[in-house]
Design an enzyme around this catalytic site. Structure first.
Site, PDB file in Angstrom:
ATOM      1  N   GLU A 174       0.822  -1.219   0.000  1.00 16.34           N
ATOM      2  CA  GLU A 174       0.000   0.000   0.000  1.00 16.34           C
ATOM      3  C   GLU A 174       0.851   1.263   0.000  1.00 16.34           C
ATOM      4  O   GLU A 174       0.442   2.294  -0.537  1.00 16.34           O
ATOM      5  CB  GLU A 174      -0.918   0.037   1.234  1.00 16.34           C
ATOM      6  CG  GLU A 174      -2.234  -0.675   0.981  1.00 16.34           C
ATOM      7  CD  GLU A 174      -3.262  -0.451   2.090  1.00 16.34           C
ATOM      8  OE1 GLU A 174      -4.224  -1.222   2.098  1.00 16.34           O
ATOM      9  OE2 GLU A 174      -3.115   0.445   2.936  1.00 16.34           O
ATOM     10  N   HIS A 223       8.481 -26.736  -0.213  1.00 13.24           N
ATOM     11  CA  HIS A 223       7.832 -27.822  -0.955  1.00 13.24           C
ATOM     12  C   HIS A 223       6.702 -27.294  -1.818  1.00 13.24           C
ATOM     13  O   HIS A 223       5.802 -28.037  -2.196  1.00 13.24           O
ATOM     14  CB  HIS A 223       7.330 -28.879   0.035  1.00 13.24           C
ATOM     15  CG  HIS A 223       8.450 -29.447   0.845  1.00 13.24           C
ATOM     16  ND1 HIS A 223       9.150 -30.563   0.475  1.00 13.24           N
ATOM     17  CD2 HIS A 223       9.034 -28.987   1.985  1.00 13.24           C
ATOM     18  CE1 HIS A 223      10.110 -30.797   1.362  1.00 13.24           C
ATOM     19  NE2 HIS A 223      10.062 -29.849   2.287  1.00 13.24           N
ATOM     20  N   LYS A 258     -13.090   1.668  -1.775  1.00 14.62           N
ATOM     21  CA  LYS A 258     -14.031   1.996  -0.688  1.00 14.62           C
ATOM     22  C   LYS A 258     -15.151   2.885  -1.253  1.00 14.62           C
ATOM     23  O   LYS A 258     -16.332   2.660  -1.003  1.00 14.62           O
ATOM     24  CB  LYS A 258     -13.323   2.745   0.445  1.00 14.62           C
ATOM     25  CG  LYS A 258     -12.456   1.877   1.352  1.00 14.62           C
ATOM     26  CD  LYS A 258     -11.949   2.709   2.543  1.00 14.62           C
ATOM     27  CE  LYS A 258     -11.059   1.893   3.468  1.00 14.62           C
ATOM     28  NZ  LYS A 258     -10.600   2.602   4.655  1.00 14.62           N
TER      29      LYS A 258
HETATM   30  O1  PA5 Z   1      -3.317   1.424   5.750  1.00 10.77           O
HETATM   31  C1  PA5 Z   1      -4.447   1.854   5.608  1.00 10.77           C
HETATM   32  O2  PA5 Z   1      -4.712   3.063   5.738  1.00 10.77           O
HETATM   33  C2  PA5 Z   1      -5.609   0.939   5.292  1.00 10.77           C
HETATM   34  O3  PA5 Z   1      -5.240  -0.331   4.975  1.00 10.77           O
HETATM   35  C3  PA5 Z   1      -6.550   0.903   6.493  1.00 10.77           C
HETATM   36  O4  PA5 Z   1      -5.846   0.428   7.616  1.00 10.77           O
HETATM   37  C4  PA5 Z   1      -7.782   0.027   6.257  1.00 10.77           C
HETATM   38  O5  PA5 Z   1      -8.407   0.410   5.067  1.00 10.77           O
HETATM   39  C5  PA5 Z   1      -8.756   0.173   7.413  1.00 10.77           C
HETATM   40  O6  PA5 Z   1      -9.104   1.505   7.584  1.00 10.77           O
HETATM   41  P1  PA5 Z   1      -9.746   2.060   8.913  1.00 10.77           P
HETATM   42  O7  PA5 Z   1      -8.807   1.811  10.035  1.00 10.77           O
HETATM   43  O8  PA5 Z   1      -9.971   3.495   8.638  1.00 10.77           O
HETATM   44  O9  PA5 Z   1     -11.045   1.312   9.111  1.00 10.77           O
END
Ligand code: PA5
Length: 467
Positions: free
Chosen positions: A293, A322, A436
């Protein structure tokens, strides 16, 4: 102090041959490295990297978490995290690393009096229903974790839980079964928490989801299953000191980033993380999100299209020897491999000296599983090296809170530094937001009308391609 060891010999052309990295390749980046270091330091100074200060500024938070954990632990059979992505992967990784692998199956006494831990990090209706068939929700404490306070997956779980609790108990009782971890001001969750009176822990506003394991996001679930969170933060502080070293040959976090950056430039678009310990399996999961990410970005900071990133692959030694190692040795030169080894396991298991008359089994007799896993790790490292594939090894003296704190922090700094080298914003996630937002639009959430129109104008699927 026990310190993790970072061995990058096998990334270097001296060892791995023409596909490797030379000291000259690293030296050629000195200008970029200096710029990246400066940017990291400046961003930290002006409060744009709040996650870096977490090891130092949470005395009160830690105190509150520990007091809370001790005040509620006897009242509940299970602690259930409702969260996803950065609000779930860290809690899973740390608990699996530190605690007994069959923690939930142990008696409460053997769990040190702490509740079982479950993490509901998906909207799969089967898993969630089966979970509620497995636990008695009147004996569960639910920790709803969401930085944004609006993530559909998490909030939908929260809504289900809230309704279920309301069917079993009074409002006043139900209040004590929910604890929220979220932003201080923004999002629905904090509003709901305030209105409905839930105990709440705060995720500092400058800390993004995947960098939040050392905030209450990770610290509360860890404390709720007996993990020493102070030691974790001490480990992170220890690594922070190491990560301030200007000489990158003494700075494992920066070196990890530099090597990965050069590897990406050399077409190694995949990074395989292969811990040789079951306890670390989910560290690779956590790292996958952090790396993917943060570095997977369409644009650089000058808005040029660069489509950067390196695909993280999760692998487990020796199990995946394996399954995947054939590909790693003989397949394309498109990846670098990160082994994580453990010097001292918590247990020793000796293989009995039987079948001495069968040479292909007899050699195992009398050695330990510990020696076997270490030897197999070295043997795989050798096979990968021999095939000319870049690899590096991170060795943990043992798996404990202090060491895990170091490891997580090292990967976080490495990720931030790699982002600077790539000249991208490692701290946003427009690709995740896109998904989202598309979900909100499909459900007709107010405010997403334009997105809905955009979705509706996408081409219809061609039935010819659906068989
Ligand atoms: O790293 C990030 O920002 C995302 O992966 C969030 O952690 C994930 O989408 C969850 O978001 P939130 O904590 O706002 O529910």
């Amino acid at each position: 102090m026990e310190k993790i060891k970072f061995d990058f010999n096998n990334m270097m052309s001296e060892f791995v041959g023409e596909n490797g990295i030379s000291e000259a390749d690293i030296a050629a980046l000195s200008g970029k490295i200096e710029k990246a270091e400066k940017a990291m330091n400046e961003k930290r100074k002006c409060g744009k990297m709040d996650w870096r200060d977490l090891p130092y500024n949470q005395d009160n938070v830690v105190k509150d978490i520990i007091e809370y954990a001790y005040s509620v632990k006897d009242k509940f059979e299970a602690f259930i995290v409702l969260g996803i992505g950065g609000s779930a992967l860290g809690p899973i990784a740390v608990q699996q690393a530190i605690n007994h692998p069959f923690y939930n199956e142990l008696s409460k006494e053997k769990r040190g009096g702490f509740p079982k831990l479950y993490v509901a990090d998906n909207t799969d209706p089967e898993r969630l229903s089966y979970l509620f068939e497995t636990v008695d929700i009147t004996k569960c404490l639910f920790n709803c974790i969401s930085k944004s306070g609006s993530t559909s997956e998490t909030m939908s779980q929260f809504m289900i839980v809230k309704k279920m609790l309301s069917e079993k108990m009074s409002k006043d009782e139900a209040r004590n079964h929910i604890v929220c971890t979220t932003d201080k001001e923004n999002g629905n969750l904090i509003k709901i928490a305030r209105e409905e009176g839930y105990k709440t822990f705060v995720i500092p506003s400058g800390v993004g989801g995947r960098f939040s394991e050392l905030t209450p996001v990770g610290l509360l679930p860890a404390a709720m299953c007996g993990i020493d969170i102070k030691k974790m933060l001490e480990g992170a502080a220890f690594m922070d000191k190491i990560s301030k070293e200007n000489d990158i040959y003494k700075n494992p976090a920066y070196m990890f980033a530099v090597l990965s950056y050069i590897a990406m430039k050399k077409g190694k678009n995949i990074i395989v993380m292969m811990p040789y310990a079951d306890s670390l399996k989910f560290i690779a999961d956590w790292f996958a999100q952090l790396w993917a990410e943060s570095l997977g970005k369409r644009f650089d900071n000058s808005k040029r299209t660069i489509n950067s990133g390196q695909t993280p692959v999760k692998s487990l030694g020796v199990t995946d020897q394996h399954s995947q190692v054939q590909l790693y040795t003989e397949g394309p030169f498109d990846k670098m491999i990160v082994f994580i080894g453990v010097e001292k396991f918590k247990k020793t298991m000796t293989i009995p000296k039987i079948y001495g008359d069968i040479p292909s089994l007899g050699f195992l007799g009398g050695i330990t599983q510990n020696t076997l896993i270490h030897t197999e790790q070295m043997a795989t490292e050798y096979a990968i090296l021999k095939s000319g594939k870049m690899n590096l090894t991170i060795t943990l003296p043992e798996v404990n809170e202090f060491i895990i704190g170091q490891l997580l922090y090292m990967f976080e700094v490495a990720t931030g530094f790699a982002g600077e080298l790539l000249n991208i914003n490692a701290f946003d996630q427009p690709g995740v937001e896109e998904g989202k937002n598309a979900t909100y639009a499909m459900f007709g959430r107010p405010g997403y009308e334009e997105k809905k129109k955009e979705l509706e104008s996408r081409p219809n699927k061609n039935q010819k391609y659906i068989i």
